[in-house]
Design an enzyme around this catalytic site. Structure first.
Site, PDB file in Angstrom:
ATOM      1  N   ASP A   1     103.627  15.972  16.882  1.00 55.97           N
ATOM      2  CA  ASP A   1     102.975  15.834  18.182  1.00 55.97           C
ATOM      3  C   ASP A   1     102.650  14.360  18.433  1.00 55.97           C
ATOM      4  OD1 ASP A   1     101.790  16.491  20.553  1.00 55.97           O
ATOM      5  OD2 ASP A   1      99.926  17.221  19.667  1.00 55.97           O
ATOM      6  N   GLU A   2     102.506  13.984  19.711  1.00 54.24           N
ATOM      7  CA  GLU A   2     102.140  12.614  20.115  1.00 54.24           C
ATOM      8  C   GLU A   2     103.054  11.566  19.460  1.00 54.24           C
ATOM      9  OE1 GLU A   2     100.147  12.253  22.441  1.00 54.24           O
ATOM     10  OE2 GLU A   2      98.550  13.739  22.406  1.00 54.24           O
TER      11      GLU A   2
ATOM     12  N   LYS B   1     102.025  20.838  26.034  1.00 59.19           N
ATOM     13  CA  LYS B   1     102.801  20.493  24.841  1.00 59.19           C
ATOM     14  C   LYS B   1     102.297  21.202  23.582  1.00 59.19           C
ATOM     15  CE  LYS B   1     100.181  16.243  23.972  1.00 59.19           C
ATOM     16  NZ  LYS B   1      99.540  16.699  22.753  1.00 59.19           N
ATOM     17  N   THR B   2     100.963  21.324  23.424  1.00 63.29           N
ATOM     18  CA  THR B   2     100.431  21.987  22.232  1.00 63.29           C
ATOM     19  C   THR B   2     100.841  23.452  22.217  1.00 63.29           C
ATOM     20  OG1 THR B   2      98.532  20.481  22.263  1.00 63.29           O
ATOM     21  CG2 THR B   2      98.343  22.446  20.894  1.00 63.29           C
TER      22      THR B   2
ATOM     23  N   ARG C   1      93.330  12.214  33.398  1.00 62.27           N
ATOM     24  CA  ARG C   1      92.272  13.024  32.754  1.00 62.27           C
ATOM     25  C   ARG C   1      91.595  13.916  33.790  1.00 62.27           C
ATOM     26  NH1 ARG C   1      94.573  13.335  28.814  1.00 62.27           N
ATOM     27  NH2 ARG C   1      96.123  12.156  29.998  1.00 62.27           N
TER      28      ARG C   1
END
Length: 665
Positions: free
Chosen positions: A214-215, A27-28, A599
């Protein structure tokens, strides 16, 4: 190279866009590529683009990636910041409209708690948990844009809600009197300003022609409205989010904001990023199956081309000590066999209290580790002392800073004098600092007490005038020297070594201020103070990365990734947490487990303790319901379903540790 969906997200500019980005889906990269696309292909000026996220760390990463895409000239004027930094910028530029004066202070959590304690009948015996509940309730009301008047009209059941409603208006009034805002005001005040002032709103809509967020699943009500107001009828924005990773409801996050977008922006374009570039297929399949038990705003399934990977291990242990010993033994064994680094391993847990036994076992075996969530640089007493002096230099209305430093070091100004000064200042509607210089104080204070206050006032005023004639750093060093603060530190420290470390922290702060002033030539001392306070509140001090095992809560792990993850304490009443079970809020706990699982890049080991000490008593533990929701064919169990000899298991772990540490040394 962008995949098909990533490319679609970058190139869609015809209206509002929601990018539903699963964990590890890049996404970044999409956000930074889109910024470059808007500038290089669409002709939009960098100064008219704003990208916001929630932490300083995320903002720095985004800035670094944009720098790889665009040269300095192309990105000049681009804003990449946190939500709260954006709010601070708006407040600074609209001081008069929001009723603030230049040099306003930002209250951190401790400042806020101190004010709330004083408002709760000025009792020093207020239960700490109750105090935190009142603070959190006021914060939630601000995030939900509930005014003090609205809060006072509702019937609240909990005692902390009743007290919060009683003091809410006073709390805001005191902030205004101190020329201060708290953390939540950095979003609330700009949002209220835009709601009530079309001229100001139009000016900011004209400045921000394209907004990227974002987020987005972590946004609260006031942040949602701020985005809606800034983008206006044009709806030129892209928001990136994942409802499956919304784990901050306790601080106001509303994952339903993703769904609300469809109602407020009917032409919203939805693009899903489902290819994961982080984890193996088995890890992702387990995560997909787990989170499918939650109701969904949007359906998605993560997939990967990184191969099947290893089975997910579930290890049952006798108790929390056995759990820590087995995890550390396994970690060291794995490191030796595969020649990995300690930083490749993370131990994740639901609550901070779980870290203690792991820290002990890691220390006992000389394994380096980093504990996230330790003491903040700015929470150290010496930093708060010196910073309070600087805050008062910038803002004479900051009563909290005044009270911290008026007798630090000792100036012979007693509590009785300060109490009389407080009553006088309240009556005259002045700050404590400005009241120190009033001649009328002779009517309420002895002459010797008044002179001490006047001497302090005159000294501070001299420092302020010196700021106009001397470099800022010279004045700060002069201030530290003239207070005799270093001697005060050495007199009050347990050992000279501790005193030396504390003074080193002070000089680190001074050096930090110097770097910020050099980096931002247009910033005065007040601007730098605001930056530092906000930096601390948002992200705390970043530590240099080194070869250490990472210990952190599941909440703190969000946004991170590790080759090898130990997800410990997979038990009922721990994950899911007892409070969430009682409040029937299992969905967020499941999302928390989902975050933990995703993670892991290569291996995941989950542990259970059959017994765990709670509040001094030994409790029997049940495996987490989330383990039952995972596919059996993906799990490799040991120590639970096979019921091995527990004493032998513990002894084996200890012998493994001893043998492997011998090899390491």
């Amino acid at each position: 190279m962008l995949n098909k969906q990533q490319l679609a997200a970058v190139q869609y500019i015809d209206g509002p866009c929601l990018v539903l980005a699963g964990a590890g889906s890049g996404k970044t990269r999409v956000i930074t590529k889109k910024i470059a696309y808007l500038i290089t292909e669409c002709g939009l000026k960098a100064a008219n683009i704003t990208a916001v996220t929630f932490t300083n760390k995320a903002a720095k990463e985004m800035q670094a990636r944009v720098a790889q895409e665009l040269d300095r000239k192309a990105r000049r004027g681009l804003t990449v910041s946190t939500f709260h930094n954006l709010g601070l910028t708006i407040l600074r530029q609209e001081l008069e409209a929001v009723g603030l004066k230049a040099g306003f202070s930002i209250f951190d959590a401790q400042d806020s708690l101190s004010l709330i304690r004083n408002l709760l009948n000025k009792s020093n015996n207020v239960d700490k948990d109750f105090l935190f509940q009142v603070q959190q309730q006021i914060s939630n009301w601000k995030n939900d844009m509930l005014s003090p008047e609205q809060a006072s009209l509702r019937q609240w059941e909990s005692p902390f809600q009743v007290e919060a409603a009683r003091i809410f208006s006073q709390y805001n009034h005191h902030l205004q009197a101190y020329n201060a805002v708290d953390f939540d005001d950095l979003i609330l005040k700009p949002t209220e300003l835009f709601l009530n002032n079309e001229e100001v709103l139009g000016r900011w809509q004209n400045k921000i022609r394209y907004l990227l967020v974002d987020e987005y699943q972590d946004s609260n009500n006031s942040q949602y409205l701020l985005v809606k107001l800034l983008t206006g009828i044009r709806g030129q924005f892209t928001v990136v989010g994942d409802d499956d990773q919304s784990i901050y409801a306790w601080r106001g996050a509303r994952p339903e904001n993703l769904n609300l977008l469809q109602k407020d922006f009917p032409t919203l374009k939805l693009i899903k990023l489902e290819q994961n570039y982080r984890s193996t297929a088995r890890i992702l399949h387990a995560a997909n199956v787990l989170i499918a038990n939650n109701p969904h705003l949007f359906d998605k399934k993560l997939w990967s081309e990184l191969g099947a990977g290893e089975l997910l291990r579930v290890v049952a242990t006798k108790d929390e000590v056995d759990e820590a010993e087995q995890v550390v033994a396994d970690l060291i064994s794995h490191k030796l066999r595969f020649n990995t680094d300690f930083k490749d391993y993370a131990i994740l847990y639901r609550g901070n209290h779980q870290s203690r036994v792991f820290e002990k076992v890691l220390r006992d075996n000389s394994v380096p580790y980093k504990l996230s969530g330790g003491q903040s640089f700015f929470s150290r007493s010496e930093i708060k002392d010196v910073f309070a002096y600087i805050r008062l230099l910038c803002n004479p209305d900051d009563d909290t800073a005044f009270l911290r430093i008026i007798n630090t070091p000792k100036r012979g100004i007693g509590d009785a004098t300060l109490e009389k000064l407080g009553r006088y200042a309240t009556k005259r509607q002045k700050s404590l600092y400005l009241a120190c210089n009033d001649l009328a104080l002779t009517a309420v204070l002895s002459e010797s007490a008044r002179i001490k206050l006047v001497d302090f006032f005159d000294w501070m005023e001299k420092l302020k005038s010196d700021l106009d004639a001397k470099p800022v750093l010279d004045v700060i060093k002069q201030m530290i020297d003239e207070t005799g603060y270093e001697a005060f530190i050495y007199e009050n420290a347990d050992t000279p070594v501790i005193a030396e470390k504390r003074m080193a922290n002070v000089w680190d702060l001074v050096a930090w201020i110097e770097r910020l002033i050099e980096k931002n030539a247009d910033h005065n001392l007040s601007d730098v103070v605001s930056k530092l306070i906000l930096l601390d509140i948002l992200d705390r001090q970043d530590e240099q990365e080194s070869d250490q095992v990472q210990l952190m809560t599941l909440h703190a792990s969000k946004g991170l990734e590790f080759p090898h993850v130990y997800l410990v304490g997979m038990e009922e009443e721990l994950l899911p947490h007892r409070t969430s079970i009682e409040e029937e809020n299992i969905e967020e706990e499941r999302r928390l487990a989902y975050v933990g699982i995703t993670r892991a890049q290569k291996t995941l080991c989950m542990t259970i303790a059959k017994q765990r000490k709670r509040y001094g008593e030994i409790d029997d533990c049940l495996p987490s319901r989330f383990l039952d929701e995972l596919p059996d064919d993906l799990l490799e169990w040991s120590g639970y379903r096979g019921q091995p000899d527990e004493a032998k298991s513990k002894e084996t772990a200890k012998s493994h540790l001893a043998g492997m540490m011998g090899l390491l040394s």
